[in-house]
Design an enzyme around this catalytic site. Sequence first.
Site, PDB file in Angstrom:
ATOM      1  N   HIS A 256       8.069 -11.176   5.256  1.00 14.49           N
ATOM      2  CA  HIS A 256       8.553 -12.558   5.367  1.00 14.49           C
ATOM      3  C   HIS A 256       9.265 -12.946   4.088  1.00 14.49           C
ATOM      4  O   HIS A 256       8.859 -12.521   3.006  1.00 14.49           O
ATOM      5  CB  HIS A 256       7.386 -13.530   5.623  1.00 14.49           C
ATOM      6  CG  HIS A 256       7.855 -14.809   6.210  1.00 14.49           C
ATOM      7  ND1 HIS A 256       8.321 -15.845   5.428  1.00 14.49           N
ATOM      8  CD2 HIS A 256       7.979 -15.204   7.492  1.00 14.49           C
ATOM      9  CE1 HIS A 256       8.698 -16.833   6.217  1.00 14.49           C
ATOM     10  NE2 HIS A 256       8.510 -16.476   7.472  1.00 14.49           N
ATOM     11  N   ASP A 307       5.369 -13.124  14.459  1.00 16.33           N
ATOM     12  CA  ASP A 307       5.862 -12.413  15.642  1.00 16.33           C
ATOM     13  C   ASP A 307       5.009 -11.215  16.035  1.00 16.33           C
ATOM     14  O   ASP A 307       5.074 -10.765  17.177  1.00 16.33           O
ATOM     15  CB  ASP A 307       7.305 -11.932  15.393  1.00 16.33           C
ATOM     16  CG  ASP A 307       8.279 -13.088  15.360  1.00 16.33           C
ATOM     17  OD1 ASP A 307       8.149 -13.971  16.218  1.00 16.33           O
ATOM     18  OD2 ASP A 307       9.150 -13.113  14.479  1.00 16.33           O
TER      19      ASP A 307
HETATM   20  N1  ACO Z   1       9.289  -3.003   7.491  1.00 17.53           N
HETATM   21  C1  ACO Z   1       9.530  -2.138   6.473  1.00 17.53           C
HETATM   22  N2  ACO Z   1      10.033  -2.536   5.285  1.00 17.53           N
HETATM   23  C2  ACO Z   1      10.275  -3.844   5.129  1.00 17.53           C
HETATM   24  C3  ACO Z   1      10.025  -4.790   6.143  1.00 17.53           C
HETATM   25  C4  ACO Z   1       9.520  -4.314   7.347  1.00 17.53           C
HETATM   26  N3  ACO Z   1       9.276  -5.156   8.357  1.00 17.53           N
HETATM   27  N4  ACO Z   1      10.355  -6.010   5.689  1.00 17.53           N
HETATM   28  C5  ACO Z   1      10.789  -5.850   4.444  1.00 17.53           C
HETATM   29  N5  ACO Z   1      10.743  -4.541   4.107  1.00 17.53           N
HETATM   30  C6  ACO Z   1      11.141  -3.968   2.825  1.00 17.53           C
HETATM   31  C7  ACO Z   1      12.662  -3.847   2.767  1.00 17.53           C
HETATM   32  O1  ACO Z   1      13.123  -2.628   3.300  1.00 17.53           O
HETATM   33  C8  ACO Z   1      12.910  -4.015   1.294  1.00 17.53           C
HETATM   34  O2  ACO Z   1      12.600  -2.793   0.664  1.00 17.53           O
HETATM   35  P1  ACO Z   1      13.484  -2.254  -0.576  1.00 17.53           P
HETATM   36  O3  ACO Z   1      13.322  -3.299  -1.645  1.00 17.53           O
HETATM   37  O4  ACO Z   1      12.871  -0.936  -0.890  1.00 17.53           O
HETATM   38  O5  ACO Z   1      14.883  -2.167  -0.078  1.00 17.53           O
HETATM   39  C9  ACO Z   1      11.866  -5.007   0.840  1.00 17.53           C
HETATM   40  O6  ACO Z   1      10.787  -4.882   1.791  1.00 17.53           O
HETATM   41  C10 ACO Z   1      12.377  -6.456   0.879  1.00 17.53           C
HETATM   42  O7  ACO Z   1      12.857  -6.719   2.206  1.00 17.53           O
HETATM   43  P2  ACO Z   1      14.052  -7.670   2.572  1.00 17.53           P
HETATM   44  O8  ACO Z   1      14.560  -7.312   3.932  1.00 17.53           O
HETATM   45  O9  ACO Z   1      15.055  -7.702   1.450  1.00 17.53           O
HETATM   46  O10 ACO Z   1      13.299  -9.045   2.601  1.00 17.53           O
HETATM   47  P3  ACO Z   1      13.898 -10.398   3.119  1.00 17.53           P
HETATM   48  O11 ACO Z   1      13.154 -11.479   2.466  1.00 17.53           O
HETATM   49  O12 ACO Z   1      15.380 -10.416   2.986  1.00 17.53           O
HETATM   50  O13 ACO Z   1      13.602 -10.338   4.692  1.00 17.53           O
HETATM   51  C11 ACO Z   1      12.492 -10.310   6.715  1.00 17.53           C
HETATM   52  C12 ACO Z   1      12.536 -10.908   5.312  1.00 17.53           C
HETATM   53  C13 ACO Z   1      13.857 -10.450   7.355  1.00 17.53           C
HETATM   54  C14 ACO Z   1      11.475 -11.083   7.542  1.00 17.53           C
HETATM   55  C15 ACO Z   1      12.085  -8.818   6.618  1.00 17.53           C
HETATM   56  O14 ACO Z   1      10.771  -8.702   6.103  1.00 17.53           O
HETATM   57  C16 ACO Z   1      12.198  -8.110   7.958  1.00 17.53           C
HETATM   58  O15 ACO Z   1      13.287  -7.646   8.303  1.00 17.53           O
HETATM   59  N6  ACO Z   1      11.092  -8.029   8.751  1.00 17.53           N
HETATM   60  C17 ACO Z   1      11.149  -7.438  10.061  1.00 17.53           C
HETATM   61  C18 ACO Z   1      11.715  -8.432  11.055  1.00 17.53           C
HETATM   62  C19 ACO Z   1      10.764  -9.554  11.371  1.00 17.53           C
HETATM   63  O16 ACO Z   1       9.588  -9.334  11.636  1.00 17.53           O
HETATM   64  N7  ACO Z   1      11.287 -10.775  11.379  1.00 17.53           N
HETATM   65  C20 ACO Z   1      10.514 -11.978  11.715  1.00 17.53           C
HETATM   66  C21 ACO Z   1      10.252 -12.824  10.508  1.00 17.53           C
HETATM   67  S1  ACO Z   1       9.256 -14.235  10.904  1.00 17.53           S
HETATM   68  C22 ACO Z   1      10.296 -15.243  11.754  1.00 17.53           C
HETATM   69  O17 ACO Z   1      11.450 -15.335  11.510  1.00 17.53           O
HETATM   70  C23 ACO Z   1       9.760 -15.967  12.850  1.00 17.53           C
END
Ligand code: ACO
Length: 370
Positions: A256, A307
């Site tokens: 998140h 989710d």
């Molecule tokens: N699985 C594996 N790795 C992850 C995940 C995940 N679900 N989420 C984040 N990471 C990792 C990224 O790959 C990144 O790693 P790195 O630094 O080695 O490149 C690091 O954690 C930071 O992730 P970001 O994507 O930059 O974090 P951001 O704050 O931009 O994104 C988000 C948040 C979009 C929710 C992200 O965690 C994600 O894509 N999760 C999966 C999708 C999801 O479940 N979305 C629902 C969110 S809740 C809602 O909107 C209702």
Amino acid sequence: MTATKGLEGIVATTSSISSIIDGVLTYRGYNIDDLAVHASFEEVIYLLWYGRFPVQSELDQLLRDLSESAAIPSELVEQMRLYPTGTNTMAALRSAVSALALYDETANEMSSEANFRKAIKLQAQLPTIVATLSRLRAGLEPIAPKSGVSIAHNFLYMLNGEEPSELAVKALNQALVLHADHELNASTFAARVTVATLSDIYSGVTSAIGALKGPLHGGANEAVMVMLEEIGSFDRVEDYVQTKLDNKEKIMGFGHRVYKGGDPRAKHLQKMSQDLSQLQGNTELYDMSVRIEEMVTGQKGLKPNVDFYSASVYTILGIQRELFTPIFAISRVSGWTAHILEQYENNRLIRPRAEYTGLTNQKYIPIQNR
Ligand code: ACO
């Protein structure tokens, strides 16, 4: 000018609707943990719109208003019959909500009273649209909304054509409460940006639905179910998740932008998933989810978000995965409309800047010389 990627940490507005402070989510100052256990979704809608809980007569009036507004224009149903079958349900919902404005002669009226009336209509009609879309896709006739029941009850009734169990209504009510608002999430921001141009409330909600559809936001609940279906059984979880983690692929339903210590909504959905699956006598989906969580949290430190356990909850309730994100919209429209009304009350165009990274000092070259 230096850009902040994804606007992380940027405070873009003031709002008195919901807050996330030190990992605690509140609606109008009420902790979500309290609301999830005690409040009806309709009470939460009132709370988000008016800033306080209703007394009984006010709640009764809201229930009457919602009931009276729940039917959708027959012209819209005829349009929806023409949508290609198998189309993405969120795309269909986005189109239907946009079209709803065409049948509301007050769509462009901007008085506060008119906007409140339209907020009631949108809240009342989204469940009817989603249930209608679902039935038409299955080749079934839509079922008209009934009065005197909650939104959760009515939605399940319109979806399945039979009275839902008390347990299903209770579970869906709690899920709706938990999804109702969430500070300046992507879809709410999209709604606020749209209406800050003084565009109408339908445009704001249509923009919000478009943003919610994406798998990094609301679309993640459907993506979680796709993953659970791909895995198929408990004994395959380990290999599947390990391969994804080794390949540095994202596991949907984890992580998140704001919560790093865990999403406070997830534990309620986890408990609901556990309780429902035990009652159903089949805990495989829940057990698979728990094992995925153990691996992802253990290896990446990432916690489940709202989710992740919604996917198993809705599946146990007999709801098809194509409806998971639309159900999110049925709930979040309460928050979107609250934010839209708040934006109108104290509006200023939202127009940030971009840090330019392109070429400079280019000179026009006639096409024959390029
Ligand atoms: N699985 C594996 N790795 C992850 C995940 C995940 N679900 N989420 C984040 N990471 C990792 C990224 O790959 C990144 O790693 P790195 O630094 O080695 O490149 C690091 O954690 C930071 O992730 P970001 O994507 O930059 O974090 P951001 O704050 O931009 O994104 C988000 C948040 C979009 C929710 C992200 O965690 C994600 O894509 N999760 C999966 C999708 C999801 O479940 N979305 C629902 C969110 S809740 C809602 O909107 C209702």
